[in-house]
Design an enzyme around this catalytic site. Structure first.
Site, PDB file in Angstrom:
ATOM      1  N   TRP A  19       0.835  -1.201   0.000  1.00  0.00           N
ATOM      2  CA  TRP A  19       0.000   0.000   0.000  1.00  0.00           C
ATOM      3  C   TRP A  19       0.869   1.249   0.000  1.00  0.00           C
ATOM      4  O   TRP A  19       1.925   1.306   0.625  1.00  0.00           O
ATOM      5  CB  TRP A  19      -0.897   0.033   1.227  1.00  0.00           C
ATOM      6  CG  TRP A  19      -1.501   1.387   1.486  1.00  0.00           C
ATOM      7  CD1 TRP A  19      -0.955   2.416   2.207  1.00  0.00           C
ATOM      8  CD2 TRP A  19      -2.745   1.875   0.987  1.00  0.00           C
ATOM      9  NE1 TRP A  19      -1.784   3.509   2.192  1.00  0.00           N
ATOM     10  CE2 TRP A  19      -2.890   3.199   1.444  1.00  0.00           C
ATOM     11  CE3 TRP A  19      -3.745   1.318   0.190  1.00  0.00           C
ATOM     12  CZ2 TRP A  19      -4.009   3.977   1.142  1.00  0.00           C
ATOM     13  CZ3 TRP A  19      -4.861   2.091  -0.115  1.00  0.00           C
ATOM     14  CH2 TRP A  19      -4.984   3.402   0.368  1.00  0.00           C
ATOM     15  N   ASN A  21       0.156   5.796   0.105  1.00  0.00           N
ATOM     16  CA  ASN A  21      -0.610   7.006  -0.130  1.00  0.00           C
ATOM     17  C   ASN A  21       0.320   8.212  -0.120  1.00  0.00           C
ATOM     18  O   ASN A  21       1.336   8.183  -0.828  1.00  0.00           O
ATOM     19  CB  ASN A  21      -1.839   7.133   0.777  1.00  0.00           C
ATOM     20  CG  ASN A  21      -1.594   7.144   2.257  1.00  0.00           C
ATOM     21  OD1 ASN A  21      -1.257   6.126   2.848  1.00  0.00           O
ATOM     22  ND2 ASN A  21      -1.809   8.286   2.903  1.00  0.00           N
ATOM     23  N   ASP A  22       0.049   9.268   0.614  1.00  0.00           N
ATOM     24  CA  ASP A  22       0.676  10.579   0.434  1.00  0.00           C
ATOM     25  C   ASP A  22       2.196  10.549   0.236  1.00  0.00           C
ATOM     26  O   ASP A  22       2.907   9.859   0.986  1.00  0.00           O
ATOM     27  CB  ASP A  22       0.427  11.459   1.661  1.00  0.00           C
ATOM     28  CG  ASP A  22      -1.021  11.537   2.060  1.00  0.00           C
ATOM     29  OD1 ASP A  22      -1.881  10.998   1.338  1.00  0.00           O
ATOM     30  OD2 ASP A  22      -1.300  12.134   3.108  1.00  0.00           O
ATOM     31  N   TRP A  46      -4.741   0.078   3.442  1.00  0.00           N
ATOM     32  CA  TRP A  46      -4.279   1.058   4.418  1.00  0.00           C
ATOM     33  C   TRP A  46      -4.201   0.424   5.806  1.00  0.00           C
ATOM     34  O   TRP A  46      -5.069  -0.334   6.222  1.00  0.00           O
ATOM     35  CB  TRP A  46      -5.229   2.261   4.447  1.00  0.00           C
ATOM     36  CG  TRP A  46      -4.718   3.391   5.287  1.00  0.00           C
ATOM     37  CD1 TRP A  46      -3.975   4.456   4.875  1.00  0.00           C
ATOM     38  CD2 TRP A  46      -4.887   3.561   6.705  1.00  0.00           C
ATOM     39  NE1 TRP A  46      -3.679   5.272   5.934  1.00  0.00           N
ATOM     40  CE2 TRP A  46      -4.219   4.751   7.069  1.00  0.00           C
ATOM     41  CE3 TRP A  46      -5.524   2.816   7.691  1.00  0.00           C
ATOM     42  CZ2 TRP A  46      -4.194   5.216   8.381  1.00  0.00           C
ATOM     43  CZ3 TRP A  46      -5.489   3.280   9.006  1.00  0.00           C
ATOM     44  CH2 TRP A  46      -4.834   4.473   9.332  1.00  0.00           C
ATOM     45  N   GLU A 203      -5.744  18.915   5.052  1.00  0.00           N
ATOM     46  CA  GLU A 203      -4.592  18.046   5.211  1.00  0.00           C
ATOM     47  C   GLU A 203      -3.442  18.522   4.332  1.00  0.00           C
ATOM     48  O   GLU A 203      -3.616  19.293   3.395  1.00  0.00           O
ATOM     49  CB  GLU A 203      -4.953  16.594   4.862  1.00  0.00           C
ATOM     50  CG  GLU A 203      -5.980  15.985   5.806  1.00  0.00           C
ATOM     51  CD  GLU A 203      -6.218  14.508   5.554  1.00  0.00           C
ATOM     52  OE1 GLU A 203      -6.199  13.743   6.540  1.00  0.00           O
ATOM     53  OE2 GLU A 203      -6.429  14.119   4.384  1.00  0.00           O
TER      54      GLU A 203
END
Length: 441
Positions: A19, A21-22, A46, A203
């Site tokens: 996984w 993300n950012d 996640w 965010e």
């Protein structure tokens, strides 16, 4: 669900088998770009979040490295930034070489003995150029006793000769500015917000000085991710233009602008240490990010983009230009196009009677719509088959489409408008069809 390994893109970074993300801690140091990112090293969904790590010489070809900052049973390492403390203001370096210092949000789990389910800002540092990282014994360096205090972006502010940090109270829709002489001791200087829609989370803030084309001047740009609040639904990004004096950001009177009109552009931040403003974003949307049919990895990053500001009749606007080699690698396509109101083009993938199609069209009044409803057979996009109509001035819209195994980035009007959209199409060669005023390069 059928997981198709052929969706692995050519120039959009993907983790090997986990996984993601950012993007975090984007850093240019001694000829090498570092990209850290939110990572679950144990799976493709996640959870168990720490910092993954990849490096590149050219922002196109990336090598994934071992996990930099792992999660523990008491603390996950959420998003943040990294700097080179070249003058060793922190005292964390050894010898004459200043350390690399990473700022991350300590997302304390329910098992933490004193801060369960709270968030605070912490440090890890590296004295070997980023190969290994050590958590600072004095963590956290900023603690407000909050459950939604996150995403520190740190940079050096030359005029005041201090470090500055922007960080959010996500539910309060506030960007907080802190300053420090040494990266360890921080003082709250100001707050910005709330602005805009209620009921969204703020965010991944970033505050960047961006040059204005055709002049020696510059302005400050505040990047901000919101979830929800995206242009077409789900998560998305906006930016504010204004001034920053080292303590306070003051926006201009023109309000927030959209950084990207597509559904798959989030958490973009800039590289510390680069000689020009460069950003990379997570090419996904929180509405459906756990559900996309790639395997064994999950999620991709956009290509890197160069930023500049352009003076228009609507005020200053960001221009974004993709960072790509002159000769494109196999597997990525660039299509140049021109569209008049009422026209459309389609990017088709696959052969036979039922190819996948992504359609870019101009409405009769000149607006733009990118439609992926006929682009993939998996139907994982959470009710966002198309963008909402995107405003565009009268006349011909000219631009470029980048297509990389179903990942699509559109840059219109030399980068004044960008649209990012992921699809998972029928596999096969990609091509652009109708109208005649297009070319492939």
């Amino acid at each position: 669900m059928d997981h198709t390994p052929e969706y692995r893109p050519t120039v959009h970074f993907t983790p090997d088998d986990t996984w993601m993300n950012d993007p975090n801690g984007l850093l240019f140091h001694k000829g090498q770009y570092h990209m850290f990112f939110q990572s679950n090293p144990t799976g493709r969904l996640w959870g168990n979040i720490g910092w993954g790590h990849a490096v590149s010489k050219d922002l196109v070809e990336w090598q994934e490295l071992p996990t930099a900052i792992p999660a523990t049973t008491e603390e996950m390492a959420f998003s943040g930034s990294a700097v080179w403390d070249r003058h060793n203001t922190s005292g964390l370096g050894s010898g004459d070489e200043g350390p690399l210092v990473a700022f991350f949000t300590s997302a304390y789990t329910s098992e933490h003995p004193t801060r369960p389910r709270q968030q605070a800002q912490s440090i890890a540092y590296s004295v070997d150029g980023g190969d290994t990282w050590t958590r600072y014994e004095g963590n956290p360096v900023i603690d407000r006793g909050s459950a939604d205090f996150r995403d520190p972006k740190v940079f050096w502010h030359g005029p005041t000769e201090r470090w500055a940090m922007v960080v959010v109270e996500a539910k309060d829709r506030q960007v907080l500015v802190y300053t420090s002489p040494n990266l360890l001791d921080w003082e709250h200087a100001s707050s910005f917000g709330p602005v805009g829609e209620e009921g969204v989370l703020w965010e991944c803030p970033d505050l960047i000085e961006v040059p204005i084309e055709g002049s020696d001047a510059s302005s400050w740009v505040l990047l901000l991710s919101t979830n929800p609040g995206g242009y077409s639904g789900g998560s998305g990004m906006r930016y504010f233009v204004g001034d920053f004096d080292g303590e306070t950001f003051t926006q201009d009177l023109d309000g927030p602008r959209w950084l990207d009109y597509g559904p798959d552009f989030y958490a973009a931040v800039s590289f510390h240490g680069a000689d020009e403003p460069l950003i990379i974003a997570w090419m996904a949307n929180w509405l459906y990010s756990n559900d996309t049919p790639t395997f064994p990895w999950q999620s991709a990053m956009t290509v890197a983009r160069r930023l500049s500001l352009v003076t228009t009749d609507r005020g200053l606007r960001l221009r974004q230009r993709p960072v790509l080699p002159d000769s494109l690698p196999d597997g990525i396509n660039r299509f140049d196009f021109a569209l008049d109101p009422g026209d459309e083009i389609a990017i088709e993938t696959g052969e036979g009677e039922n190819p996948s199609r992504v359609v870019l069209s101009r409405t009769p009044d000149g607006g733009l719509i990118l439609d992926r409803s006929a682009a993939d057979p998996h139907s994982v996009h959470g009710g966002i088959p198309t963008t909402n109509p995107i405003p565009h001035p009268p006349g011909t819209a000219r631009g470029v489409v980048l297509e990389d195994h179903g990942l699509i980035e559109v840059f219109l009007d030399d980068g004044l408008i960008s649209i990012s959209m992921q699809t998972f199409p029928v596999q096969g060669p990609a091509r652009i069809v109708t109208p005649a005023a297009v070319s492939r390069s």
